[in-house]
Design an enzyme around this catalytic site. Structure first.
Site, PDB file in Angstrom:
ATOM      1  N   ASP A  81       0.874  -1.317  -0.042  1.00 46.13           N
ATOM      2  CA  ASP A  81      -0.004   0.076   0.057  1.00 46.13           C
ATOM      3  C   ASP A  81       1.024   1.212   0.031  1.00 46.13           C
ATOM      4  OD1 ASP A  81      -3.207   0.370   0.713  1.00 46.13           O
ATOM      5  OD2 ASP A  81      -1.989   1.926   0.782  1.00 46.13           O
ATOM      6  N   LYS A 162     -11.168  -4.946  -7.391  1.00 48.75           N
ATOM      7  CA  LYS A 162     -12.335  -3.847  -7.229  1.00 48.75           C
ATOM      8  C   LYS A 162     -12.214  -3.025  -8.529  1.00 48.75           C
ATOM      9  CE  LYS A 162     -12.277  -0.735  -3.849  1.00 48.75           C
ATOM     10  NZ  LYS A 162     -13.347  -1.094  -2.964  1.00 48.75           N
TER      11      LYS A 162
HETATM   12  N1  SAM Z   1      -8.410  -3.955   1.603  1.00 47.19           N
HETATM   13  C1  SAM Z   1      -7.944  -3.009   2.346  1.00 47.19           C
HETATM   14  C2  SAM Z   1      -8.584  -3.581   3.863  1.00 47.19           C
HETATM   15  O1  SAM Z   1      -9.116  -4.506   3.679  1.00 47.19           O
HETATM   16  O2  SAM Z   1      -8.200  -3.164   4.624  1.00 47.19           O
HETATM   17  C3  SAM Z   1      -9.006  -1.775   2.128  1.00 47.19           C
HETATM   18  C4  SAM Z   1      -8.309  -1.070   0.930  1.00 47.19           C
HETATM   19  S1  SAM Z   1      -8.911   0.867   0.778  1.00 47.19           S
HETATM   20  C5  SAM Z   1     -10.452   0.544   0.381  1.00 47.19           C
HETATM   21  C6  SAM Z   1      -8.118   1.416  -0.511  1.00 47.19           C
HETATM   22  C7  SAM Z   1      -6.532   1.428  -0.456  1.00 47.19           C
HETATM   23  O3  SAM Z   1      -6.037   1.720  -1.624  1.00 47.19           O
HETATM   24  C8  SAM Z   1      -6.119   2.242   0.771  1.00 47.19           C
HETATM   25  O4  SAM Z   1      -5.288   2.007   1.721  1.00 47.19           O
HETATM   26  C9  SAM Z   1      -5.228   3.495  -0.281  1.00 47.19           C
HETATM   27  O5  SAM Z   1      -3.965   3.856   0.282  1.00 47.19           O
HETATM   28  C10 SAM Z   1      -4.646   2.385  -1.317  1.00 47.19           C
HETATM   29  N2  SAM Z   1      -4.388   3.020  -2.662  1.00 47.19           N
HETATM   30  C11 SAM Z   1      -4.808   3.899  -3.328  1.00 47.19           C
HETATM   31  N3  SAM Z   1      -3.927   4.193  -4.499  1.00 47.19           N
HETATM   32  C12 SAM Z   1      -2.924   3.481  -4.411  1.00 47.19           C
HETATM   33  C13 SAM Z   1      -1.769   3.147  -5.174  1.00 47.19           C
HETATM   34  N4  SAM Z   1      -1.483   4.060  -6.242  1.00 47.19           N
HETATM   35  N5  SAM Z   1      -0.636   2.518  -4.729  1.00 47.19           N
HETATM   36  C14 SAM Z   1      -1.130   1.673  -3.436  1.00 47.19           C
HETATM   37  N6  SAM Z   1      -1.989   1.670  -2.746  1.00 47.19           N
HETATM   38  C15 SAM Z   1      -3.123   2.550  -3.161  1.00 47.19           C
END
Ligand code: SAM
Length: 303
Positions: A81, A162
């Protein structure tokens, strides 16, 4: 909005705290797995966009059976992440942006050139409220996750990610079909109906690249165009609602839900350094300044 109000409005948020999942998203992976069993027999998996770590917890609970002699888990889970993620005994964590080549290199290094059985991605951008913009940002994340998947997934492996439902989905789904024999879209029951999110569940990875391309090639650049063109743009993708009927994610429940001694719990894992921390810092400085200049009235107005 207070904690009690969110507890009432979002029953899965509340259940996540009660069952000590780091996020309500954990239920989405549980419900997807219950229907499609893509984690069965998996020994190596990558969890992209994993913070705060609900999906990673589900993965470790499903996959980590301690080896009795070495006390090491037999499986390898790499969680990635852009935000910092709290450690967990069975996870190897990479902090980085999945759209950046450096992060991709770090993920590949974790597996020493070996391929994995499954890649999952729950990545979501910071939603802007502008539908077209959000769809575009989400597609960007999904294609980065797909590119990583093509570099690291074993033939026959699965990819679950997703997707935001929108007008370009047909193109995205055809691109996924180029390398996967089975592609469907699923909506776990814990995902709100009002949300445009759903999940692509892709099984049986069969990389179909143009002549001369290697399996680790970027999935769009070295795509077998003949095969891609043979896919009908009108091909229907099955849409499956999954997950046992537990609670309705769009309904507001009273706090008690059958118990009189209901307590409001804290989340199992608060974000370590969330992007909104800076706004809170700025706002609380303003509150301090306002209190100094306006006395107690300031505290009330800024609360
Ligand atoms: N699956 C996770 C859980 O069960 O806890 C929740 C994920 S949350 C809905 C979406 C995540 O996508 C966030 O933590 C955000 O930091 C990450 N994210 C968004 N853009 C990103 C990127 N370009 N690279 C890495 N992570 C990213």
């Amino acid at each position: 909005m207070g904690k009690a109000s969110r507890d009432k409005r979002d029953v899965y948020y509340r259940l996540a705290k009660e069952q000590v999942w780091r996020s309500r998203s954990a239920f989405k992976l549980l419900q997807l797995q219950e229907e499609f069993r893509f984690l069965d027999g998996v020994k190596a998996v990558v969890d992209l966009c994993a913070a705060p770590g609900g999906w990673s917890q589900v993965l470790s609970q499903h996959l980590c059976r301690l080896n009795e002699t070495t006390h090491q888990p037999k499986v390898k889970i790499v969680s990635v992440d852009v935000q910092e993620m709290a450690p967990h005994p069975f996870l190897e964590i990479v902090q980085g942006d999945i759209t950046k080549i450096n992060t991709v290199k770090q993920i590949l290094e974790k597996f020493n050139g070996n391929r994995v059985d499954c890649v999952v991605c729950d990545g979501a951008p910071d939603v802007t409220g502008n539908n077209d913009m959000d769809l575009c940002l989400q597609e960007h994340l999904l294609s980065a996750a797909y590119a990583i998947t093509c570099c690291i997934l074993k033939a026959g492996g699965s990819f679950v990610a997703k997707i935001f439902r929108g007008k370009n989905n047909a193109v995205t789904l055809n691109l996924l079909r180029t390398h996967f024999s089975k592609v469907l879209v699923a909506k776990p029951r814990c995902s709100r109906n009002s949300s445009i999110e759903a999940f692509v569940v892709c099984a049986d990875f069969q990389p179909r690249l143009s002549e001369g391309a290697s399996v680790g090639s970027f999935p769009l650049r070295d795509l077998d165009m003949k095969f891609y063109s043979s896919l009908s743009a009108r091909q229907k993708t099955p849409f499956v609602a999954c997950g046992k009927e537990m609670y309705d994610s769009d309904r507001t429940y009273s706090k008690q839900l059958g118990t009189d001694d209901y307590v409001i719990r804290n989340p199992a894992q608060s974000p370590i350094s969330p992007p909104y921390a800076e706004s809170i810092r700025v706002l609380s400085n303003k509150t301090v300044y306002f209190s100094i200049t306006h006395g107690n009235k300031g505290d009330q107005e800024s609360a």
